[in-house]
Enzyme design. Sequence first.
Site, short mmCIF file in Angstrom:
data_model
loop_
_atom_site.label_atom_id
_atom_site.label_comp_id
_atom_site.label_asym_id
_atom_site.label_seq_id
_atom_site.Cartn_x
_atom_site.Cartn_y
_atom_site.Cartn_z
CG LEU A 1 -4.28 -10.82 4.70
CD1 LEU A 1 -2.98 -10.46 3.41
CD2 LEU A 1 -4.94 -9.49 5.51
NE ARG B 1 -6.67 -1.06 0.70
CZ ARG B 1 -6.04 -1.92 1.35
NH1 ARG B 1 -5.95 -1.58 2.60
NH2 ARG B 1 -5.96 -3.46 1.64
CG PHE C 1 0.23 -1.46 8.67
CD1 PHE C 1 -0.33 -1.88 9.99
CD2 PHE C 1 -0.56 -1.48 7.73
CE1 PHE C 1 -0.36 -3.61 9.60
CE2 PHE C 1 -1.46 -3.00 7.80
CZ PHE C 1 -1.42 -4.35 9.20
CG HIS D 1 -1.51 -8.54 1.82
ND1 HIS D 1 -0.40 -8.63 2.60
CD2 HIS D 1 -1.69 -7.13 2.65
CE1 HIS D 1 0.11 -8.20 3.47
NE2 HIS D 1 -1.48 -7.68 3.79
CD GLU E 1 1.58 -3.40 6.07
OE1 GLU E 1 0.57 -3.84 5.09
OE2 GLU E 1 1.73 -2.24 6.72
CG HIS F 1 -5.40 -7.65 -0.18
ND1 HIS F 1 -5.75 -8.84 1.18
CD2 HIS F 1 -4.88 -6.89 1.07
CE1 HIS F 1 -6.20 -8.61 2.19
NE2 HIS F 1 -5.53 -6.75 2.14
NE ARG G 1 -0.98 -4.06 2.76
CZ ARG G 1 -1.91 -3.62 3.06
NH1 ARG G 1 -3.09 -3.49 2.47
NH2 ARG G 1 -2.08 -4.11 4.59
CD GLN H 1 -2.86 -3.78 -1.73
OE1 GLN H 1 -3.63 -3.78 -0.97
NE2 GLN H 1 -2.00 -2.06 -1.54
#
Lengths: 245, 572
Positions: free
Chosen positions: B251, B385, B122, B237, B254, B350, B285, B235
């Site tokens: 969404l 994050r 990730f 995304h 990821e 997000h 991100r 954030q």
Amino acid sequence: MPDATFKIFRGDRDGGELYEYKVPIAPGMVVLDALHYIQAHDAPDLAVRWNCKAGKCGSCSAEVNGRPRLTCKTRLDALPLDQPITVQPMKSFPVLKDLVTDVSWNYRVNKKIPPFTPRPNVEWKMDQREVDRVQEFRKCIECFLCQNVCHVLRDHEKQEQFGGPRFFVRIAGLEMHPLDGLSRTELLKEELGIGLCNITKCCTEVCPEDIHITDNAIIPLKERVVDDFYDPVRWFLRKLSGKKH
Amino acid sequence: MTEKYEIHEHDVLIIGAGGAGLRAAIEALAEGASVGVVCKSLLGKAHTVMAEGGIAAAMANVDASDDWRTHFRDTMRGGKFLNNWRMAQLHAQEAPERVRELEQWGALFDRTADGNILQRAFGGHTFKRLCHVGDRTGLEMIRTLQDRGVHLGIDVYMECAITRLLKDGERVAGAFGYWRENGRFVVFRAKSVVIATGGIGKAWRITSNSWEYTGDGMALAFDAGAELMDMEFVQFHPTGMVWPPGVQGILVTEAVRGEGGVLRNKDGERFMERYDPERMDLSTRDVVARAIYTEAKEGRGTEHGGAYLDISHKPPEYVKKKLPSMYHQFRELADVDITKGPMEVGPTCHYMMGGIRVDAETAQANVPGMFAAGEAAAGLHGANRLGGNSLSDLLVFGRRAGQAAAEHAKQTETPKLDDAQVEEATREMLEPFERRDGDSPYDVHRDLQETMQNYVGIFRREEDLKQGLAEIQGLKDRAGRVHVDGSRLFNPGWHLARDLKSLLTVSEAVALSALERQESRGAHSRIDFPQYDEKWSKLNNIISRDGDGMRLRHAPIAEMPSDLCVILEKKK
């Protein structure tokens, strides 16, 4: 773009009727988008449950043109738009208001199910193939559409004697967990009335997660109940050992 | 007077039934407390259910070199060193045990060949670290916690919304709210209250968040005297759906990139080479979101103003196995078969890195008896994050909050309820019904979302933020005069009228903090201050209540102990 006509149930425990609303159609629009449009423009108090809007949470169940659906996944372009689209609450649960029903019965059934209970001193290793089988059951998003269409609940109203497909799926996920050590067949037979299911597969047809509820969950559980309670040798062994299978 | 109200008493009241709230409930019960959990939706529908990619924990099942130190370092680097380092340390150290615990409660993760929990790559994580179940990890997690909690005996108050925290002097005394079903009011008396209400995404037009995420917990805490921290760090995304219009913002995990998906612009160029040549599509991100936004803004976007995300070079069966819900989501909602062609994606609001300021060890806020965990709390993620660190955050700090809240309850007397506060809360809820004119709450909400999208978005500058703040003031006036139709029976317009108040509080805090921080760091990008500023690397923005307004102050970040400094300095 032209308008679509909706006929939506408005009412509460004491009854109600279908009200007509016009909604401008947008590309890719789903029924839930239309409900939101109606809330913002015509009926701010229209009661609707929803959360993720992506088919992952199972909140927005209703009956669209008489078919139980997630409204967030029901595209307008898949419906005949030359006639009104009817949206009604799930029939098997008491209406609270408009499209919102009282689903608390499901949560009460769930409480009866003993949780995952690992075998003593188990090693926490599992094969992906064993896990695959159970993960199918764990995909369930608790939209309760299977409960809504099940004849035993919808037509015969045997809520007190019957758990319903959702909870057979949940129990299948526990019983077939590679490391679980508990038997729930007595619960299935006595309290959740799995024998009442006559495998018409209505639940499987409406499952938005494509879980093979009847073939992969209910039938194998019925077989386990038969093995445990109607096979005399197994019955005797079970009495002796107090263990499963 | 309070006899007029339905009253429930608990040692520990938990507001919110996502991962953090449920994990807190389980721990508080284990400590012997009586526990009530209140949630706005049905149990099991909180945003945790929509988490897709996985839980970050240095289990080292796939990459044997992983350990908590590397996870700690990745988290701090991802957060641009603004993180509360003690939280980052506890999180990295405790996450593996929290994952094993989930497995022992029945969660079924994907497996490695030798039968352990499988982990995937990730963004921003040095090693393959995310424990996952295809792309529906959150569902597995919330079901496991929900069944565990219900079995242990938590009382769950479903479809109940809290509108005010009650105080007894300086300490928390409980909460006031209403049942969504019938609109009746309800009072909870509790020695400890854990706020686990998640984020604030519904303040933006393009968002992955559901109707619930209106910043209730942060606004309730702020009203009750708590401090909010790092509110400028929102954030976006990088990959939300962009087409068709109704699904904009939903969404796209990821994990698509974690499993090998690549980003391209309309010219077919892998544009991440120009933004982060080393980490490419698996950059953090903040970087990827800005890259996609910039490509579209400079004319290299897709038909609907996004980027292409392509995983179709992988075998179709592999894609369906590892990303089943993405496959269905695009097939059913966008007529795209992701095994055959690319998805169109663009940034979507997000996650909130900021929130209630808490103590790292106990999750306690600066109000006695108030605790916060998960997205509602600030600190762990700093300025940005990493994907996968949210689910582990819920488990690690949900548990800590539950433990500390139960401990606090053991040491305190039952608080007194103040009738005047309950009366005031009741009056506030009933007012919108009495007005004959005034805006529809839906119109005010739409205008707020436009304001935040246009003036407090991915890229910020002083004049926009000032404009945003001015508009928020105007919207506060309108929100105070909204008119509600219908009865108190399950009335979404009425519910939104109250949620607007929370949304406006958190929106103002975001804009105010964003205006104050004159630098760019992590998710906070100032066009007029595009560089890091060393001065700001040691400061958090803290917002607290000042009469009817907001006070902003700077708080220095505590010096990091030398053993952690050594970890951060290491290359790999």
